[in-house]
Design a protein around this motif. Structure first.
Motif, PDB file in Angstrom:
ATOM      1  N   THR A 168       5.908  54.970  42.153  1.00  0.00           N
ATOM      2  CA  THR A 168       5.723  55.111  43.365  1.00  0.00           C
ATOM      3  C   THR A 168       5.835  53.835  44.300  1.00  0.00           C
ATOM      4  N   PRO A 169       5.316  52.623  43.794  1.00  0.00           N
ATOM      5  CA  PRO A 169       5.568  51.593  44.926  1.00  0.00           C
ATOM      6  C   PRO A 169       6.750  51.126  44.945  1.00  0.00           C
ATOM      7  N   PHE A 170       7.736  51.567  44.378  1.00  0.00           N
ATOM      8  CA  PHE A 170       9.321  51.074  44.250  1.00  0.00           C
ATOM      9  C   PHE A 170      10.275  52.054  44.694  1.00  0.00           C
ATOM     10  N   LYS A 171      11.407  51.515  45.010  1.00  0.00           N
ATOM     11  CA  LYS A 171      12.582  52.215  45.264  1.00  0.00           C
ATOM     12  C   LYS A 171      13.751  51.541  44.552  1.00  0.00           C
ATOM     13  N   ALA A 172      14.908  52.468  44.062  1.00  0.00           N
ATOM     14  CA  ALA A 172      15.855  52.096  43.333  1.00  0.00           C
ATOM     15  C   ALA A 172      16.865  51.534  44.387  1.00  0.00           C
ATOM     16  N   THR A 173      17.269  50.215  44.081  1.00  0.00           N
ATOM     17  CA  THR A 173      18.323  49.618  45.060  1.00  0.00           C
ATOM     18  C   THR A 173      19.685  49.198  44.504  1.00  0.00           C
ATOM     19  N   ALA A 174      20.103  49.580  43.114  1.00  0.00           N
ATOM     20  CA  ALA A 174      21.052  49.312  42.534  1.00  0.00           C
ATOM     21  C   ALA A 174      21.328  50.508  41.426  1.00  0.00           C
ATOM     22  N   THR A 175      22.627  50.688  41.438  1.00  0.00           N
ATOM     23  CA  THR A 175      22.998  51.588  40.333  1.00  0.00           C
ATOM     24  C   THR A 175      24.342  51.319  39.788  1.00  0.00           C
ATOM     25  N   ALA A 176      24.506  51.742  38.526  1.00  0.00           N
ATOM     26  CA  ALA A 176      25.748  51.550  37.702  1.00  0.00           C
ATOM     27  C   ALA A 176      26.708  52.871  38.226  1.00  0.00           C
ATOM     28  N   PRO A 177      27.913  52.646  37.653  1.00  0.00           N
ATOM     29  CA  PRO A 177      28.647  53.960  38.396  1.00  0.00           C
ATOM     30  C   PRO A 177      28.347  55.115  37.690  1.00  0.00           C
ATOM     31  N   GLY A 232      25.417  56.218  37.717  1.00  0.00           N
ATOM     32  CA  GLY A 232      23.807  56.450  38.341  1.00  0.00           C
ATOM     33  C   GLY A 232      22.640  55.937  37.511  1.00  0.00           C
ATOM     34  N   VAL A 233      22.840  55.228  36.358  1.00  0.00           N
ATOM     35  CA  VAL A 233      21.818  54.500  35.989  1.00  0.00           C
ATOM     36  C   VAL A 233      21.349  53.407  36.726  1.00  0.00           C
ATOM     37  N   ILE A 234      19.876  53.544  36.922  1.00  0.00           N
ATOM     38  CA  ILE A 234      19.360  52.613  37.812  1.00  0.00           C
ATOM     39  C   ILE A 234      19.363  51.095  37.481  1.00  0.00           C
ATOM     40  N   GLU A 235      20.005  50.176  38.158  1.00  0.00           N
ATOM     41  CA  GLU A 235      20.115  48.725  37.675  1.00  0.00           C
ATOM     42  C   GLU A 235      19.244  47.718  38.383  1.00  0.00           C
ATOM     43  N   ALA A 236      18.505  48.244  39.506  1.00  0.00           N
ATOM     44  CA  ALA A 236      17.499  47.223  40.254  1.00  0.00           C
ATOM     45  C   ALA A 236      16.558  48.346  41.085  1.00  0.00           C
ATOM     46  N   ILE A 237      15.317  47.809  40.918  1.00  0.00           N
ATOM     47  CA  ILE A 237      14.010  48.213  41.649  1.00  0.00           C
ATOM     48  C   ILE A 237      13.692  47.022  42.457  1.00  0.00           C
ATOM     49  N   GLU A 238      12.899  47.572  43.589  1.00  0.00           N
ATOM     50  CA  GLU A 238      12.202  46.552  44.386  1.00  0.00           C
ATOM     51  C   GLU A 238      11.079  47.313  45.139  1.00  0.00           C
ATOM     52  N   LEU A 239      10.115  46.568  45.693  1.00  0.00           N
ATOM     53  CA  LEU A 239       9.077  47.332  46.205  1.00  0.00           C
ATOM     54  C   LEU A 239       9.629  47.918  47.684  1.00  0.00           C
ATOM     55  N   GLN A 240       8.876  49.076  48.167  1.00  0.00           N
ATOM     56  CA  GLN A 240       9.170  49.471  49.184  1.00  0.00           C
ATOM     57  C   GLN A 240       8.693  48.849  50.431  1.00  0.00           C
ATOM     58  N   GLU A 241       7.814  48.088  50.175  1.00  0.00           N
ATOM     59  CA  GLU A 241       7.265  47.304  51.384  1.00  0.00           C
ATOM     60  C   GLU A 241       7.055  45.978  50.639  1.00  0.00           C
ATOM     61  N   GLY A 242       7.493  44.862  51.290  1.00  0.00           N
ATOM     62  CA  GLY A 242       7.427  43.669  50.769  1.00  0.00           C
ATOM     63  C   GLY A 242       8.407  43.253  49.785  1.00  0.00           C
ATOM     64  N   ASP A 243       8.357  41.837  49.252  1.00  0.00           N
ATOM     65  CA  ASP A 243       9.323  41.369  48.528  1.00  0.00           C
ATOM     66  C   ASP A 243       8.656  40.592  47.189  1.00  0.00           C
ATOM     67  N   ASP A 244       7.469  40.847  46.961  1.00  0.00           N
ATOM     68  CA  ASP A 244       6.862  40.081  45.741  1.00  0.00           C
ATOM     69  C   ASP A 244       7.520  40.540  44.482  1.00  0.00           C
ATOM     70  N   ILE A 245       7.939  41.784  44.297  1.00  0.00           N
ATOM     71  CA  ILE A 245       8.646  42.430  43.061  1.00  0.00           C
ATOM     72  C   ILE A 245      10.055  42.697  43.088  1.00  0.00           C
ATOM     73  N   LEU A 246      10.889  42.096  42.447  1.00  0.00           N
ATOM     74  CA  LEU A 246      12.362  42.535  42.216  1.00  0.00           C
ATOM     75  C   LEU A 246      12.784  42.445  40.826  1.00  0.00           C
ATOM     76  N   ALA A 247      13.532  43.689  40.394  1.00  0.00           N
ATOM     77  CA  ALA A 247      13.775  43.777  38.973  1.00  0.00           C
ATOM     78  C   ALA A 247      14.918  44.234  38.512  1.00  0.00           C
ATOM     79  N   VAL A 248      15.894  43.513  37.845  1.00  0.00           N
ATOM     80  CA  VAL A 248      17.114  44.177  37.490  1.00  0.00           C
ATOM     81  C   VAL A 248      17.414  44.396  36.130  1.00  0.00           C
ATOM     82  N   GLN A 249      18.329  45.267  35.807  1.00  0.00           N
ATOM     83  CA  GLN A 249      18.454  45.746  34.410  1.00  0.00           C
ATOM     84  C   GLN A 249      19.667  45.012  33.564  1.00  0.00           C
TER      85      GLN A 249
END
Length: 247
Positions: A191-200, A202-219
């Motif tokens: 819930t706190p995150f949104k998917a912001t990058a995908t592979a061709p 559709g596999v999710i390749e990055a998530i980040e917080l919906q609010e704020g920039d504390d957490i960023l994660a990549v596949q």
């Protein structure tokens, strides 16, 4: 003063040729060097052998660092997101899972900068209530590209597309070619995150917080590519910059 960036350790499963231990903690050398190149000071955090001590161990170190990297490693224990292991799952490490979840939550409460890499995106998502594909080839009928590459790790093999206006878009641009060696992936985004990058496919390749920039994660694995790929180095520079502001 340079920001201190903690890296959660993995452990050797076979005896080391240097020291005769089969549970010696370690962090990838290229990751350590990437943090140094970005202007941070890396430290490595081994996990306790008893998962019951994970929360206490996390609290004991939470004030010793400014930023946190959760790197790649073995599969995530599926019981942590309410599933039993399927036959295709790989080696897991429940002790590491428990410690990383405790650290992720403790760091989030203190608004420390975090970067998840490969396994890191998965355990961050699970820590906040998300789920995973235990095995893409078995569970995701839309998986159409090779996510566990045969090419050497420093070579990018497939593209990712980022969401306009997102944190990851600002760092690596609208489209980037990345390396890939995983068979698990984010399924339901926490819930706190949104998917912001995908592979061709559709596999999710990055998530980040919906609010704020504390957490960023990549596949993918920027630690293997930063020496020759400015976008990969930029991920570490962004982490160090975020950690510096929080310090």
């Amino acid at each position: 003063m340079k920001p201190i960036i903690a890296i959660t350790a993995d452990s050797l499963v076979k005896p080391s040729p240097v020291i005769n231990e089969n549970i010696a903690p370690f962090a990838p050398r290229q990751l350590v060097e990437g943090i140094l190149a970005a202007g941070g000071i890396p430290i490595v955090l081994p996990f306790p052998e008893d998962p019951a001590e994970a929360a206490e161990a996390a609290q004991a170190v939470i004030d010793t660092f400014d930023g946190l990297v959760i790197p790649g490693g073995p599969d995530i224990d599926p019981t942590l997101f309410g599933e039993e292991p399927i036959p295709q799952i790989g080696r897991t490490n429940y002790e590491r899972d428990a410690y990383e979840i405790a650290l992720i939550k403790a760091a989030a409460l203190k608004h420390k900068a975090q970067l998840g890499i490969c396994r890191g995106i998965q355990i961050i998502n699970v820590a906040f209530g998300g789920t995973l594909y235990q095995d893409l080839g078995t569970q995701d009928p839309d998986c159409q590209i090779q996510h566990s590459q045969k090419a050497p790790g420093q070579f990018p093999t497939h593209h990712v597309t980022t969401t306009p206006g997102s944190q990851i878009n600002a760092i690596i641009g609208a489209k980037s070619k990345v390396n890939s060696r995983h068979h698990q992936a984010v399924r339901a985004v926490a819930t706190p995150f949104k998917a912001t990058a995908t592979a061709p496919d559709g596999v999710i390749e990055a998530i980040e917080l919906q609010e704020g920039d504390d957490i960023l994660a990549v596949q993918w694995h920027p630690e293997n590519m930063w020496q020759r790929d400015p976008a990969a180095l930029a991920l570490f520079q962004d982490l160090v910059a975020r950690a510096g502001k929080k310090a």
